[in-house]
Design an enzyme around this catalytic site. Structure first.
Site, PDB file in Angstrom:
ATOM      1  N   GLU A 159       0.829  -1.211   0.000  1.00 58.21           N
ATOM      2  CA  GLU A 159       0.000   0.000   0.000  1.00 58.21           C
ATOM      3  C   GLU A 159       0.863   1.261   0.000  1.00 58.21           C
ATOM      4  O   GLU A 159       0.553   2.234  -0.710  1.00 58.21           O
ATOM      5  CB  GLU A 159      -0.958  -0.013   1.192  1.00 58.21           C
ATOM      6  CG  GLU A 159      -2.069  -1.043   1.048  1.00 58.21           C
ATOM      7  CD  GLU A 159      -3.019  -1.069   2.242  1.00 58.21           C
ATOM      8  OE1 GLU A 159      -2.811  -0.276   3.202  1.00 58.21           O
ATOM      9  OE2 GLU A 159      -3.963  -1.882   2.225  1.00 58.21           O
ATOM     10  N   HIS A 192     -10.351   1.639   0.038  1.00 55.61           N
ATOM     11  CA  HIS A 192     -10.820   0.778   1.129  1.00 55.61           C
ATOM     12  C   HIS A 192     -12.343   0.602   1.125  1.00 55.61           C
ATOM     13  O   HIS A 192     -12.868  -0.195   1.910  1.00 55.61           O
ATOM     14  CB  HIS A 192     -10.370   1.352   2.482  1.00 55.61           C
ATOM     15  CG  HIS A 192      -8.926   1.109   2.783  1.00 55.61           C
ATOM     16  ND1 HIS A 192      -7.920   1.843   2.202  1.00 55.61           N
ATOM     17  CD2 HIS A 192      -8.305   0.192   3.587  1.00 55.61           C
ATOM     18  CE1 HIS A 192      -6.745   1.408   2.651  1.00 55.61           C
ATOM     19  NE2 HIS A 192      -6.954   0.407   3.476  1.00 55.61           N
TER      20      HIS A 192
END
Length: 311
Positions: A159, A192
């Protein structure tokens, strides 16, 4: 009177086109990252070991391809700098040790309250927490746990490499360093939101609860993303954001509500407040570019390049 061929109008059009390419490249990377999680069709929950292994393989592949995306973006946007793609993405040796230690120390300071809270609830106190952290057998069990590997190693590494290391260099020439810090986390937060689909599929909660939880997740991932983007821009390294991300994943969100109900509430609240105050005081000194040398991503900043040194 006609504008010259390379006059202001042409320059504005070029800047607008470059910004479009920047945003589209970031969107492409975000879609590749999230989309890779769903290449493997399965009815199993996300914490099942086989699902974790497949998804980890997917995001590691996307992360490995992210330098190529940055390289193609540099060609499309006509970016020419002396630094290599990996250096722009924060993968470099100069200032590596302070870049690994100081941002992590800053994050630990912020978590002073939760750390004191955990020590108070541990019968062995701080020594118990320290002993647990240094226990070799405990680390061996962690390394063999797929959930731990995902949360502490693969997720922070991939990430940060994609959403900070790759996206920030692409956003800086268009938005500038300060705006890029607050723009890149939006891609991270939106990425997300795919958990909404997963929660719906498993019928864990009703839609209102799912949306509330996802909204809160978007909020704190965006705020956290802004923090690690700040670290990246101040240090020029991706290692700091990765380690901070891993530490925060291990501790979770600070539980203020539990602190308010704790028998030793006054002492706990003082530790929470002290941690926050020290974090704010040390934020700029511990991320001073003096410790990290020349920051490659700053070579992408629009003039004046001195504006890259965020004050």
């Amino acid at each position: 009177m006609l504008e010259p061929e390379h006059g202001p109008v042409t320059q504005v059009e070029h800047t607008f086109t470059r910004c479009q390419v920047c945003v589209l490249s970031c969107l492409l990377l975000a879609c590749l990252y999230v989309g890779s999680l769903y290449v493997w069709r399965s009815s199993l929950p996300r914490d099942h070991p086989s699902v974790i292994k497949r998804r980890c393989a997917s995001v590691l592949l996307v992360s490995a391809l992210s330098p190529a995306v940055v390289k193609v973006w540099m060609h499309w946007a006509d970016i020419q700098v002396d630094a290599s793609v990996l250096e722009l993405m924060g993968v470099r040796l100069g200032g590596l040790l302070p870049a690994a230690v100081l941002p992590l120390l800053l994050t630990v300071v912020f978590y002073l309250g939760p750390l004191v809270h955990a020590a108070m609830d541990d019968p062995a106190g701080f020594s118990g927490e320290l002993q647990s952290a240094l226990d070799v057998q405990s680390w061996r069990l962690c390394v063999g746990d797929a959930v731990w590997l995902r949360n502490q190693v693969v997720a922070p590494l991939t990430e940060e490499l994609v959403f900070r290391g790759a996206m920030l260099p692409m956003l800086v020439p268009c938005a500038g360093p300060t705006a890029a810090i607050f723009t890149a986390p939006l891609f991270f937060g939106v990425a997300h939101l795919h958990h909404i689909t997963e929660q719906q599929r498993l019928h864990k909660d009703n839609m209102s609860i799912v949306l509330t939880v996802s909204g809160m997740q978007f909020l704190y991932t965006t705020v956290f993303g802004a923090f690690t983007a700040f670290i990246f821009m101040r240090t020029g390294h991706v290692v700091g954001p990765v380690l901070c991300h891993s530490f925060c994943n291990s501790r979770g969100l600070p539980d203020i509500s539990a602190a308010l109900q704790h028998p030793q509430r006054p002492a706990l609240l003082v530790s929470y407040a002290t941690g926050l105050l020290l974090f704010l005081v040390l934020l700029f000194p511990l991320t001073d570019p003096f410790f990290y040398g020349a920051i490659p991503v700053c070579s992408l900043a629009p003039p004046p390049t001195s504006a890259c040194q965020i004050q």
